[in-house]
Design a protein around this motif. Structure first.
Motif, PDB file in Angstrom:
ATOM      1  N   ALA A   1      -1.724   5.913  -9.293  1.00 38.02           N
ATOM      2  CA  ALA A   1      -1.363   4.491  -9.296  1.00 38.02           C
ATOM      3  C   ALA A   1      -2.327   3.781 -10.227  1.00 38.02           C
ATOM      4  CB  ALA A   1      -1.433   3.904  -7.882  1.00 38.02           C
TER       5      ALA A   1
ATOM      6  N   ASP B   1       2.049   6.174 -11.732  1.00 36.75           N
ATOM      7  CA  ASP B   1       2.864   5.179 -11.052  1.00 36.75           C
ATOM      8  C   ASP B   1       2.571   3.852 -11.738  1.00 36.75           C
ATOM      9  OD1 ASP B   1       4.252   3.631  -9.093  1.00 36.75           O
ATOM     10  OD2 ASP B   1       2.360   3.315  -8.037  1.00 36.75           O
TER      11      ASP B   1
ATOM     12  N   SER C   1       7.340   1.474 -10.020  1.00 39.46           N
ATOM     13  CA  SER C   1       7.413   0.795  -8.723  1.00 39.46           C
ATOM     14  C   SER C   1       7.334  -0.716  -8.928  1.00 39.46           C
ATOM     15  CB  SER C   1       6.236   1.213  -7.831  1.00 39.46           C
ATOM     16  OG  SER C   1       6.223   2.611  -7.626  1.00 39.46           O
TER      17      SER C   1
ATOM     18  N   ARG D   1      13.079   2.289  -2.060  1.00 42.73           N
ATOM     19  CA  ARG D   1      11.901   2.133  -1.212  1.00 42.73           C
ATOM     20  C   ARG D   1      12.317   1.544   0.113  1.00 42.73           C
ATOM     21  NH1 ARG D   1       6.218  -0.904  -2.727  1.00 42.73           N
ATOM     22  NH2 ARG D   1       5.320  -0.922  -0.636  1.00 42.73           N
TER      23      ARG D   1
ATOM     24  N   HIS E   1       5.805   3.233   0.815  1.00 41.90           N
ATOM     25  CA  HIS E   1       4.367   2.987   0.619  1.00 41.90           C
ATOM     26  C   HIS E   1       3.991   1.908   1.626  1.00 41.90           C
ATOM     27  CE1 HIS E   1       0.474   2.181  -1.280  1.00 41.90           C
ATOM     28  NE2 HIS E   1       0.781   0.898  -1.176  1.00 41.90           N
TER      29      HIS E   1
ATOM     30  N   SER F   1      -2.677  -0.025   1.590  1.00 35.23           N
ATOM     31  CA  SER F   1      -3.804   0.533   0.857  1.00 35.23           C
ATOM     32  C   SER F   1      -5.045   0.534   1.743  1.00 35.23           C
ATOM     33  CB  SER F   1      -4.032  -0.334  -0.377  1.00 35.23           C
ATOM     34  OG  SER F   1      -4.898   0.271  -1.290  1.00 35.23           O
TER      35      SER F   1
ATOM     36  N   GLY G   1       0.944   5.655  -2.031  1.00 36.81           N
ATOM     37  CA  GLY G   1      -0.495   5.915  -2.068  1.00 36.81           C
ATOM     38  C   GLY G   1      -1.111   5.404  -0.789  1.00 36.81           C
ATOM     39  N   GLY G   2      -2.363   5.014  -0.855  1.00 31.79           N
ATOM     40  CA  GLY G   2      -2.957   4.302   0.264  1.00 31.79           C
ATOM     41  C   GLY G   2      -4.080   4.975   1.015  1.00 31.79           C
ATOM     42  N   LEU G   3      -4.319   6.264   0.743  1.00 34.44           N
ATOM     43  CA  LEU G   3      -5.412   6.905   1.490  1.00 34.44           C
ATOM     44  C   LEU G   3      -6.739   6.228   1.138  1.00 34.44           C
ATOM     45  CD1 LEU G   3      -6.044   9.157   3.501  1.00 34.44           C
ATOM     46  CD2 LEU G   3      -6.381  10.710   1.576  1.00 34.44           C
TER      47      LEU G   3
ATOM     48  N   GLU H   1       1.296   8.650  -4.726  1.00 37.92           N
ATOM     49  CA  GLU H   1       0.815   7.662  -5.700  1.00 37.92           C
ATOM     50  C   GLU H   1      -0.580   7.154  -5.337  1.00 37.92           C
ATOM     51  OE1 GLU H   1       3.664   4.539  -5.096  1.00 37.92           O
ATOM     52  OE2 GLU H   1       5.276   5.574  -6.157  1.00 37.92           O
TER      53      GLU H   1
ATOM     54  N   GLY I   1      -4.219   5.732  -5.809  1.00 39.56           N
ATOM     55  CA  GLY I   1      -4.967   5.003  -6.834  1.00 39.56           C
ATOM     56  C   GLY I   1      -6.432   4.967  -6.466  1.00 39.56           C
TER      57      GLY I   1
ATOM     58  N   TYR J   1     -11.026  -9.867  -0.394  1.00 33.17           N
ATOM     59  CA  TYR J   1     -10.672  -9.064   0.789  1.00 33.17           C
ATOM     60  C   TYR J   1     -11.842  -8.901   1.756  1.00 33.17           C
ATOM     61  CZ  TYR J   1      -7.456  -7.453  -2.886  1.00 33.17           C
ATOM     62  OH  TYR J   1      -6.583  -7.370  -3.934  1.00 33.17           O
TER      63      TYR J   1
ATOM     64  N   TYR K   1      -9.669  -1.142  -8.570  1.00 28.50           N
ATOM     65  CA  TYR K   1      -9.463  -2.575  -8.351  1.00 28.50           C
ATOM     66  C   TYR K   1     -10.724  -3.372  -8.706  1.00 28.50           C
ATOM     67  CZ  TYR K   1      -5.567  -0.398  -5.966  1.00 28.50           C
ATOM     68  OH  TYR K   1      -4.482   0.384  -5.676  1.00 28.50           O
TER      69      TYR K   1
ATOM     70  N   MET L   1      -9.068  -6.077 -12.092  1.00 28.20           N
ATOM     71  CA  MET L   1      -8.866  -7.388 -11.462  1.00 28.20           C
ATOM     72  C   MET L   1      -9.849  -8.420 -12.001  1.00 28.20           C
ATOM     73  SD  MET L   1      -7.952  -6.370  -7.499  1.00 28.20           S
ATOM     74  CE  MET L   1      -7.237  -7.959  -7.074  1.00 28.20           C
TER      75      MET L   1
HETATM   76  N1  LLP Z   1       1.871   2.751  -4.705  1.00 27.49           N
HETATM   77  C1  LLP Z   1       2.241   1.469  -4.523  1.00 27.49           C
HETATM   78  C2  LLP Z   1       3.657   1.138  -4.501  1.00 27.49           C
HETATM   79  C3  LLP Z   1       1.248   0.483  -4.329  1.00 27.49           C
HETATM   80  O1  LLP Z   1       1.609  -0.776  -4.138  1.00 27.49           O
HETATM   81  C4  LLP Z   1      -0.121   0.836  -4.348  1.00 27.49           C
HETATM   82  C5  LLP Z   1      -1.161  -0.164  -4.179  1.00 27.49           C
HETATM   83  C6  LLP Z   1      -0.451   2.188  -4.560  1.00 27.49           C
HETATM   84  C7  LLP Z   1       0.584   3.110  -4.725  1.00 27.49           C
HETATM   85  C8  LLP Z   1      -1.850   2.676  -4.609  1.00 27.49           C
HETATM   86  O2  LLP Z   1      -2.532   2.482  -3.400  1.00 27.49           O
HETATM   87  P1  LLP Z   1      -4.011   3.076  -3.221  1.00 27.49           P
HETATM   88  O3  LLP Z   1      -3.883   4.577  -3.217  1.00 27.49           O
HETATM   89  O4  LLP Z   1      -4.830   2.605  -4.370  1.00 27.49           O
HETATM   90  O5  LLP Z   1      -4.465   2.515  -1.942  1.00 27.49           O
HETATM   91  N2  LLP Z   1      -6.431  -4.819  -4.916  1.00 27.49           N
HETATM   92  C9  LLP Z   1      -6.503  -4.264  -3.579  1.00 27.49           C
HETATM   93  C10 LLP Z   1      -5.588  -3.083  -3.400  1.00 27.49           C
HETATM   94  C11 LLP Z   1      -4.146  -3.378  -3.721  1.00 27.49           C
HETATM   95  C12 LLP Z   1      -3.242  -2.195  -3.559  1.00 27.49           C
HETATM   96  C13 LLP Z   1      -1.878  -2.506  -4.058  1.00 27.49           C
HETATM   97  N3  LLP Z   1      -0.937  -1.427  -4.040  1.00 27.49           N
HETATM   98  C14 LLP Z   1      -7.936  -3.903  -3.259  1.00 27.49           C
HETATM   99  O6  LLP Z   1      -8.822  -4.121  -4.102  1.00 27.49           O
HETATM  100  O7  LLP Z   1      -8.244  -3.458  -2.158  1.00 27.49           O
END
Ligand code: LLP
Length: 425
Positions: free
Chosen positions: A62, A83, A106, A153, A203, A206, A242-244, A279, A281, A322, A379, A383
């Motif tokens: 991601a 992604d 996405s 989705r 999804h 996060s 994603g999200g782990l 996905e 990130g 956050y 992030y 950002m």
């Molecule tokens: N896939 C989709 C559809 C998503 O919306 C996101 C994150 C991911 C994958 C990746 O998620 P991850 O593996 O990175 O958790 N700016 C915020 C986080 C925003 C996440 C948005 N979507 C922060 O700094 O905590």
């Protein structure tokens, strides 16, 4: 060895990034700057890739987490897909050499231009989030005499138990279609020309620190797969999002490891014979990056000790946005047993929200000393803004004993010259 393991470690009292002393980079590049470790990025990507061993799969990074071309190229060369969530990210992925068949698209608001660009440039699939979007993709693909591969989705209405601003899988969130309406929407998709429904996407949020919400969501997706197949849809790909989460504070219990996450995926959806996409990130980039900053002043408040840094909320917005907790460490390792005292760690921006940490226990520091924010790779730079006309933070990538600036700090002239004066002035 944990998923948090990174390559920012003290050696002989000095913080290193892989084999490079961070202070040496600071002396060349100036502060503040983001610094990434190639070995950590690759290690984290491979942990996910290996966690899905035995299943046909693609790890789609991601790239919203950190999208510098050098980072994308590093991961793409290791075999990662991407992604993307905007035309800009799609262009970045293509520029980094990622083939279209490894890019998934996405996002809730894909524009016609973005859809057309991705279709003509090549795309693995669109993760569709609404019926109107599906109709637009159908219309554009038909006009181009193409077939767009899509997943839909679904919003499984699961509580991800994370910060409200980054939870996406509850029914009140804007994402996906309610899972309760899935059959109806898949039937509509099957009837539309120019699109081919190949799978399901989900999804839920996060920085998840438990497997349970994932398990609930994936179990619902597994159930839905069977139902949709019975309805005659050829569901052959599952994009599990994603999200782990990552451990930001070492004192907290570490979130599950990618290998445990992979096992849970195999348990919940492994029997379906689907190709799996994930996905991630944050877990790939988060602990692969630090933000290096310099102490400008120590200021004694009425009853607080302020540590004023040259990094600010515009460079790293996560604490302000956050309430995120980032570990902040001096580049010179504190002597063992040195007394730590509470500091409010702040930046120079003219807002009270420009506070990175309150009453953080820190060893003695003085003006000119360097510190690093850990877990800032995801992030962080992406950002950042130029609020207060503070130049966008440069980015540096380390690999073994080498480092390279992968995005230079803009000059004031470059910043100012992006503005144009209208003819009447
Ligand atoms: N896939 C989709 C559809 C998503 O919306 C996101 C994150 C991911 C994958 C990746 O998620 P991850 O593996 O990175 O958790 N700016 C915020 C986080 C925003 C996440 C948005 N979507 C922060 O700094 O905590």
């Amino acid at each position: 060895m944990t998923a948090a393991m990174d390559h920012f470690l003290y050696r002989d009292g000095a913080l290193f990034a892989e084999d490079v002393p961070v202070a040496e980079i600071a002396a060349t590049v100036g502060t503040p700057f983001y610094l990434y470790s190639t070995a950590t990025l690759l290690r984290h990507f491979r942990l996910f890739d290996e966690a899905l061993d035995g299943l046909p799969h693609l790890v789609c990074y991601a790239m919203k987490a950190a999208s510098n071309q050098a980072i994308l190229k590093t991961l793409a060369e290791a075999g990662a897909g991407m992604d993307v969530v905007s035309g800009g990210e799609y262009a970045r992925a293509v520029a980094a050499g990622v083939p279209g068949e490894r890019i998934v698209f996405s996002g809730v608001g894909k524009t016609r231009d973005e859809i057309r660009t991705a279709l003509t440039g090549g795309i693995r699939q669109f993760n569709v989030e609404s019926e109107p979007e599906m109709e637009v993709i159908s219309e554009i693909a038909t006009a181009l005499d193409m077939t767009a591969p899509i997943t839909i989705r679904v919003n499984p209405d699961v509580d991800a138990q994370t910060h409200a601003k980054i939870a996406t899988g509850k029914s009140e969130n804007k994402f996906g279609i309610p899972i309760s309406r899935a059959r109806e929407v898949y039937a509509l998709a099957a009837a539309l020309p120019g699109i081919e429904v190949i799978g399901i996407d989900v999804h839920i949020g996060s920085q998840l620190t438990q497997l349970e919400p994932f398990r609930q969501a994936y179990a619902k997706v597994a159930e839905l797969t069977e139902v949709l197949r019975a309805d005659g849809h050829d569901i052959r790909r599952l994009d599990l999002g994603g999200g782990l989460g990552i451990p930001y504070a070492r004192s907290n219990a570490a979130p599950p490891l990618p290998v445990e996450y992979g096992r849970m995926i195999k348990d919940t959806v492994g029997h379906l014979g689907c190709e799996i996409e994930i996905e991630p990130g944050r877990l790939i980039a988060g602990n692969a990056g630090i933000l290096v900053s310099k102490v400008i002043y120590l200021k004694q408040g009425e009853d607080r000790q302020f540590l004023i840094l040259d990094a600010a909320m515009n460079d790293l917005i996560r604490p302000a946005m956050y309430d995120a907790w980032h570990e902040i460490v001096p580049l010179r390792e504190p002597e063992p047993g040195v007394e730590q005292t509470p500091h409010d760690i702040v930046g120079p921006v003219c807002e009270t929200g420009d506070t990175f940490a309150k009453a953080r226990m820190m060893p003695p520091l003085k003006a000119g000393d360097l510190v690093a924010f850990r877990s800032a790779g995801a992030y962080g730079a992406v950002m950042a803004s130029e609020y207060n006309t503070r130049p966008l933070v440069p980015e540096v990538l380390v690999r073994d004993d080498k480092f390279a600036v992968i995005r230079a700090r803009p000059t004031f002239d470059e910043i100012i010259n992006r503005d144009t004066i209208p003819p009447w002035l």
